[in-house]
Design a protein around this motif. Structure first.
Motif, short mmCIF file in Angstrom:
data_model
loop_
_atom_site.label_atom_id
_atom_site.label_comp_id
_atom_site.label_asym_id
_atom_site.label_seq_id
_atom_site.Cartn_x
_atom_site.Cartn_y
_atom_site.Cartn_z
N ASP B 135 0.70 -1.16 -0.06
CA ASP B 135 0.18 0.07 -0.07
C ASP B 135 0.95 1.17 -0.13
N VAL B 136 0.93 1.99 -1.18
CA VAL B 136 1.78 3.23 -1.35
C VAL B 136 1.05 4.45 -0.26
N ALA B 137 -0.07 4.32 0.00
CA ALA B 137 -0.71 5.61 0.69
C ALA B 137 0.02 6.22 1.64
N GLN B 179 9.05 -11.83 -5.35
CA GLN B 179 9.18 -11.13 -6.71
C GLN B 179 7.93 -10.38 -6.75
N VAL B 180 6.84 -10.94 -6.38
CA VAL B 180 5.51 -10.49 -6.70
C VAL B 180 5.27 -9.34 -5.62
N VAL B 181 5.64 -9.48 -4.30
CA VAL B 181 5.71 -8.41 -3.40
C VAL B 181 6.40 -7.10 -3.94
N GLU B 182 7.72 -7.44 -4.43
CA GLU B 182 8.58 -6.21 -4.96
C GLU B 182 7.87 -5.68 -6.20
N SER B 183 7.18 -6.43 -6.90
CA SER B 183 6.67 -6.14 -8.35
C SER B 183 5.03 -5.46 -8.26
N SER B 184 4.47 -5.14 -6.89
CA SER B 184 3.06 -4.97 -6.70
C SER B 184 3.00 -3.67 -5.83
N ARG B 185 2.21 -2.87 -6.14
CA ARG B 185 1.68 -1.56 -5.26
C ARG B 185 0.32 -1.47 -5.49
N SER B 186 -0.48 -0.89 -4.29
CA SER B 186 -1.65 -0.59 -4.26
C SER B 186 -1.99 0.65 -3.90
N PHE B 187 -3.13 1.19 -4.03
CA PHE B 187 -3.66 2.38 -3.52
C PHE B 187 -5.28 2.29 -3.28
N GLY B 188 -5.84 2.90 -2.37
CA GLY B 188 -7.17 2.53 -1.91
C GLY B 188 -8.03 3.92 -1.70
N VAL B 189 -9.23 3.88 -2.01
CA VAL B 189 -9.99 4.97 -1.61
C VAL B 189 -11.43 4.62 -0.86
N ALA B 190 -11.95 5.29 0.05
CA ALA B 190 -13.04 4.96 0.88
C ALA B 190 -14.13 6.20 0.37
N LEU B 191 -15.20 5.55 0.06
CA LEU B 191 -16.25 6.55 0.02
C LEU B 191 -17.35 6.66 1.28
N THR B 295 -11.44 -7.02 1.12
CA THR B 295 -12.63 -6.01 1.59
C THR B 295 -12.56 -5.53 2.64
N SER B 296 -13.48 -4.57 2.97
CA SER B 296 -13.36 -3.83 4.55
C SER B 296 -15.03 -3.97 4.84
N LEU B 297 -15.49 -5.33 5.07
CA LEU B 297 -16.94 -5.26 5.64
C LEU B 297 -17.66 -4.54 4.45
N ASP B 298 -18.45 -3.71 4.91
CA ASP B 298 -19.48 -2.90 4.13
C ASP B 298 -18.91 -1.59 3.52
N MET B 299 -17.73 -1.47 3.42
CA MET B 299 -17.01 0.15 3.10
C MET B 299 -17.52 0.17 1.69
N ALA B 300 -17.73 1.35 1.31
CA ALA B 300 -17.85 1.70 -0.45
C ALA B 300 -16.54 2.11 -0.37
N GLY B 301 -15.92 1.88 -1.80
CA GLY B 301 -14.83 2.44 -2.08
C GLY B 301 -14.06 1.31 -2.98
N CYS B 302 -12.70 1.42 -3.09
CA CYS B 302 -12.08 0.68 -4.26
C CYS B 302 -10.74 0.74 -3.94
N SER B 303 -10.06 -0.28 -4.53
CA SER B 303 -8.56 -0.06 -4.55
C SER B 303 -7.89 -0.67 -6.09
N VAL B 304 -6.89 -0.21 -6.25
CA VAL B 304 -6.19 -0.63 -7.51
C VAL B 304 -4.73 -1.12 -7.13
N THR B 305 -4.27 -2.43 -7.60
CA THR B 305 -3.29 -2.94 -7.30
C THR B 305 -2.85 -3.50 -8.58
N LEU B 306 -1.53 -3.08 -8.97
CA LEU B 306 -0.91 -3.48 -10.03
C LEU B 306 0.30 -4.40 -9.65
N CYS B 307 0.67 -5.23 -10.61
CA CYS B 307 1.86 -6.33 -10.26
C CYS B 307 2.60 -6.28 -11.77
N GLN B 308 3.48 -5.88 -11.72
CA GLN B 308 4.21 -6.10 -13.20
C GLN B 308 4.73 -7.38 -13.29
#
Lengths: 330, 330
Positions: B135-137, B179-191, B295-308
């Protein structure tokens, strides 16, 4: 109500663009709003087409692919697609062996699929139609004459889809679909209303501490409003309502379905209670599917669909399927 | 807040009973809270074990099965499982070729998996451990030293799971996971905030018209609170935050993830915007997964994870998997 959208007007088109991006195995016609499996028409295969208002995802677009639907036609949110969409879908998937329309029983869908069948037949496509009307909660509701169509649609699309994939002729695919409709019943419960992008406020008012038994998937009024119940009490009510109407003498397929806003953690707890009640009622469960498959946007709540299944239906259930939302064996 | 539960105290046990009922291909030890693939230990196979607080379903229990995890240990909601659970899981899945612990970077999980590794090693099980911190946030947040672990966990479990299923030794399975950990980053947003069963009220206060950028999966504070943004603006922000840190020079695997309360219709629209931004940034997308997986139970929102992903990771991604939540090819 905050939503992850651009503007309400583009919600359906935006989602179709996303399906196109995420699923290269589908052909998504964003302008005409038709989702088709990329290899359609499949030679010598009966085509399966469904559709309905958006807001129930993954139904129907998420069920397009080998072993299930050949095409789906999404309307605006909670609004029937137009006949042109279904006719276009029928033309895209017909291999010459005919097309089955799977229609949820809502007045708009019924009328528009009927008109689409005429359009398609004018173009030389043989069309059969099956009406899904599994909801035992209410007969003759806001949007529908007769019982409403809901969770059983998933069973019809999977089981008739497997029959079509195996090469069955149109009469047989239609007969499987009718058997599934006759063998399936559903009952739904809402803990909250849902909010459509166009309105931006909940579709109805459900006070804190109350739930609605027998809700429809558009938030149509149900049988009864009650004070909040436990998961176990809800399972008793929902399963008994289904069994009062179905009276299965064979093992059942069980869909424990979330309406969209209910966490999977809660849904699995509810699945435990559904199994408990079925055990107490001496109904054997052959397969259980737990998840949010036939939804009403962000509505919190659940539905239970049971389909009594003979050996042939079980075999069709277990057959390989490859769609965005339901996939196994390939 | 209304919930589909019996009482808050039994939410996790009830969900495990439901998993047991719905998934006969899993062995669910409800009392000791361990979910294990039924055929474990699989001869000559490295075991993969993960776990963490409940409330993130289908993570981790929904990822147990051939081609992914051998076992998962759910804690109470948003609470680390205890070392005894992981040690028990390790013993259940070890074939003699060792066990890899997949640990999301949260302080409690890290400590408890470390203690579990000691317990398991005392019993003669060889244990390796990989820490997921994508999580880069936010660095050094409420519950965690360093970056938090989130969506990349799915990629680690799928890709290392495929390597293990193919017979790779522990060192190789661990290397794939790293390798997957080093190649992956995420960012999440809560509504919206989520509501835990125990508290019954939202975990934090997010006023109408505002969203939280860079949220953690327990509702930890993010980078910034802002006025409501469009789906396209959120995609710009989330993807750019990931790319600032990841700078991929290969095609990526993309997870467009819902936090639990966001309808799939909205999530697909968001996926379209994520693809648009990636196209503008000249990042190719090899595979896209859209759904509510971490997920986070009933939280509205989203996250993006990319893995090269190199060719080997793509091959591992496409390898067959059979779990409740992720399944293809078998």
């Amino acid at each position: 109500m905050k939503m992850l959208i651009n503007v309400p007007e583009t919600v359906v088109a935006d989602a179709l663009r996303g399906m196109a991006a995420a699923h290269p195995e589908l052909t998504v016609d964003v302008e005409n709003r038709v989702v088709v499996r990329r290899d359609a028409p499949v030679a010598d295969k009966v085509g399966l087409v469904s559709g309905g208002g958006s807001g129930h995802e993954p139904l129907h677009g998420g069920f397009v692919g080998p072993g299930m639907l050949d095409a789906a036609c999404p309307g605006e949110v909670f609004t029937s697609p137009v006949p042109d969409q279904m006719a276009r879908a029928a033309a895209a998937v017909d291999s010459g062996r005919g097309v089955l329309f799977v229609v949820k029983n809502y007045t708009g869908d019924v009328l528009n699929f009927d008109m689409a069948a005429e359009l398609a037949e004018d173009e030389g496509v043989q069309v059969a139609r099956v009406l899904v009307d599994d909801d035992v909660a209410v007969v003759d509701s806001t949007y529908t004459a007769g019982r409403r169509g809901t969770g059983a649609t998933l069973f019809v699309e999977k089981l008739a889809g497997a029959a079509a994939e195996a090469g069955a002729p149109l009469e047989r695919v239609e007969a499987v679909a009718r058997q599934v409709v006759e063998s399936s019943r559903s009952f739904g419960v809402a803990l909250s209303a849902c909010t459509t992008p166009a309105r931006g406020v909940p579709t109805f008012d459900l006070p804190p501490g109350e739930l609605e038994l027998g809700i429809g998937i558009h938030g149509e009024p149900g049988r009864e409003r009650r004070g909040m119940m436990t998961s176990g009490e809800i399972a008793d009510t929902a399963v008994d309502a289904v069994l009062d109407d179905l009276r299965p003498d064979r093992p059942v397929l069980a869909l424990v379905n979330g309406m969209g806003g209910t966490p999977l953690l809660e849904l699995y707890g509810f699945a435990a209670e559904v199994h408990r009640v079925l055990g107490e009622r001496r109904v054997a469960v052959a397969r259980t599917l737990v998840g949010s498959y036939v939804t009403s946007l962000d509505m919190a709540g659940c539905s239970v669909t049971l389909c009594q299944a003979d050996e042939e239906l079980l075999r069709l259930w277990d057959a390989p399927v490859r769609t965005p939302a339901l996939r196994w064996g390939m």
